[in-house]
Write an enzyme that holds these catalytic residues in place. Structure first.
Site, PDB file in Angstrom:
ATOM      1  N   HIS A   1       0.590  -0.965   0.124  1.00 22.24           N
ATOM      2  CA  HIS A   1       0.408   0.056   0.386  1.00 22.24           C
ATOM      3  C   HIS A   1       0.476   1.276  -0.429  1.00 22.24           C
ATOM      4  CE1 HIS A   1      -3.786   2.429   1.061  1.00 22.24           C
ATOM      5  NE2 HIS A   1      -2.514   3.406   1.599  1.00 22.24           N
ATOM      6  N   GLU A   2       1.871   1.313   1.489  1.00 19.24           N
ATOM      7  CA  GLU A   2       3.090   2.850   0.751  1.00 19.24           C
ATOM      8  C   GLU A   2       3.390   2.730  -0.632  1.00 19.24           C
ATOM      9  OE1 GLU A   2       1.630   4.974   3.084  1.00 19.24           O
ATOM     10  OE2 GLU A   2       0.428   3.556   4.215  1.00 19.24           O
TER      11      GLU A   2
ATOM     12  N   HIS B   1       2.083   4.280  -3.226  1.00 23.08           N
ATOM     13  CA  HIS B   1       1.820   5.996  -2.893  1.00 23.08           C
ATOM     14  C   HIS B   1       3.299   5.843  -2.958  1.00 23.08           C
ATOM     15  CE1 HIS B   1      -2.142   6.926  -0.399  1.00 23.08           C
ATOM     16  NE2 HIS B   1      -1.790   5.834   0.348  1.00 23.08           N
TER      17      HIS B   1
ATOM     18  N   GLU C   1      -5.214   7.794  -3.239  1.00 24.98           N
ATOM     19  CA  GLU C   1      -4.865   6.081  -2.202  1.00 24.98           C
ATOM     20  C   GLU C   1      -5.427   5.001  -3.416  1.00 24.98           C
ATOM     21  OE1 GLU C   1      -5.022   6.443  -0.106  1.00 24.98           O
ATOM     22  OE2 GLU C   1      -6.213   4.449   0.875  1.00 24.98           O
TER      23      GLU C   1
END
Ligand code: CO
Length: 499
Positions: free
Chosen positions: A263-264, A267, A293
């Site tokens: 997830h990060e 980003h 997101e």
């Protein structure tokens, strides 16, 4: 001054402001990762001072007149023009909030945050009611000061995603909700998935090493970024060539670290892909929180929770954890990591029920801002909605409306971007699949470079040139439509829960 001189002087000013803001961000990053506890007092002052300096540069009259002059100058390129236009909009927005208002907001946020911590600790929602109502009143005032069309909540959502409004969100949620409820109903009638093997002892060191391997796999550039440990995973950046992400490791669960890494990492790929030549200028910044997101969710869910991804990656994972996963096959693993189970806690939710958590907060925020609801009604209305949408009985406020930090930070208008982010992700992934029909096969062979390049070209490199809606249209040919998520989810979860 001619246009080129004006632009140069604007660029120099903006880059100096960015230097100060990013210096504050370094201190914040350090505070969350390595700073010893006793450093906290002075660190708070240091960060506040740097932010005040940046804010005073951003609101000084001289910058205002320079921006006005620049915006009426002729001979700028389209990128230069767009930078000038966005900076002027930002400046005018900042000017709408008087320093006294900003100070009162930050003091009340400080008080609300401490009340929230206390209320959570005591598991006593009433402690948070009054400070919450005070923040809501200030947020209503903020909406009036900023101005809006339609619902006052639009002014607050625009702070996170310019142009996002209740018409767009109501429409996507109206389409999404029945489809998700139907799917959830179907799943609950089927045999449930066994994911118990995900919750056993997974050595911390091996988890850390595996996380780094995953990041490398998806294209994270370790020459322009690094990963560290923090309590809550986050991404920050000091330029596109220095992007920091954090993860957390739970020795009794493999999932926390893995999905936070991907997830990060998503980003971070976005931040690393923003155009370097626009450092400090709007075109060097991300488009919106929804699009940010979308970049984390596309890697986390559409790719990272797909069967193809693990067809390639599971054998490698097994070499890290031969004891824990030796007897598990790829299909069992794929099902386990996609287990659907309604729960109280948003951050632990699966990718389907997650949207209900957001819809509930969105509905409540909207009613708080238009005055239909007050802080004292939140707890009971919250619990009612959890029963209605997810069929769960919230046992207490700690598992209910006190669970998220957002309201205590005054972040009203934020939550919807979590859902719109996932919906954009599904729509972008559908567009990639359309353009490259063999994408699943490529992913199954461990090759995600086509996806990486597509996102670089269509999303990352555009910076803030477009709004979310315009960017979606330019990348996929259509505005945001929830059908891409419902099609994706229906197919995936029917497969998982049919066999
Ligand atoms: Co995120």
């Amino acid at each position: 001054m001619n246009a080129a001189e004006l632009y140069n002087s604007y660029q120099t000013k903006m880059q100096k402001i960015a230097d100060v803001k990013y210096a504050a961000a370094v201190l914040e990053w350090d505070q969350e990762t390595y700073m010893p506890v006793n450093g906290s007092d002075k660190r708070g002052c240091q960060i506040a001072t740097l932010n005040e300096i940046a804010h005073s540069f951003l609101t000084e009259e001289q910058l205002g007149s320079l921006l006005l002059e620049l915006n009426s100058a002729t001979g700028l390129s389209s990128a230069e023009k767009r930078n000038a236009e966005l900076s002027l909009q930002d400046y005018q927005r900042n000017k709408k909030l008087a320093p006294e208002f900003v100070r009162s907001m930050s003091e009340n946020i400080h008080m609300a945050y401490h009340a929230w911590v206390k209320a959570r600790k005591a598991n006593e929602g009433s402690i948070f009611q009054q400070p919450l109502q005070k923040l809501i009143d200030l947020k209503k005032q903020q909406a009036d000061l900023l101005g809006y069309e339609g619902h006052p909540y639009n002014a607050l959502m625009s702070e996170y995603d310019k142009g996002l409004n209740t018409n767009i969100v109501d429409t996507v949620f109206t389409n999404l909700q029945p489809a998700l409820s139907k799917l959830l109903n179907f799943i609950q009638q089927r045999q449930q998935v066994n994911d118990s093997f995900l919750y056993q002892l997974y050595n911390k060191d091996s988890q850390w090493k595996y996380g780094l391997a995953l990041l490398k796999n998806i294209g994270f550039d370790f020459e322009s970024g690094r990963q560290d440990i923090s309590i809550h995973p986050f991404t920050t950046n000091f330029s596109n060539a220095d992007v920091r992400i954090t993860t957390r490791i739970d020795e009794n669960s493999f999932s926390n670290m893995t999905w936070s890494c991907i997830h990060e990492g998503g980003h971070a790929l976005y931040e690393q892909g923003l155009p370097a030549e626009y450092y400090g200028l709007p075109l060097g910044e991300y488009c919106s929180l929804s699009i940010h997101e979308s970049q984390s969710r596309i890697w986390e869910n559409n790719i990272g929770r797909s069967l193809s991804f693990w067809e390639h990656n599971f054998p490698l994972l097994k070499t890290f954890f031969p004891e824990q996963l030796g007897n598990i096959n790829t299909s069992q693993f794929f099902k386990a990591i996609n287990k659907v189970q309604p729960s109280f806690i948003r951050t632990e939710a699966d990718e389907l029920t997650y949207h209900f958590h957001v819809m509930i907060r969105y509905e409540i925020e909207k009613l708080l801002i238009d005055g239909t609801l007050t802080a004292k009604d939140v707890s009971s209305y919250w619990n009612e909605l959890y029963k209605k949408y997810l069929g769960v009985i919230v046992p207490d406020d700690r598992h209910g409306y006190l669970q998220d930090i957002h309201w205590s930070h005054g972040s009203f208008g934020y939550f919807a971007t979590y859902s719109t982010g996932s919906l954009y992700a599904a729509q972008l992934y559908a567009a990639i699949n359309n353009e490259h029909i063999d994408i699943e096969r490529q992913v199954a062979q461990g090759n995600t470079i086509t996806i990486f390049n597509w996102l670089r070209a269509n999303i990352h490199s555009k910076g803030r040139f477009y709004t979310s809606e315009e960017l979606c249209k330019s990348a996929t040919g259509e505005y945001l439509d929830a059908k891409y998520f419902t099609n994706y989810a229906t197919k995936k979860y029917q497969d998982i829960y049919s066999s």
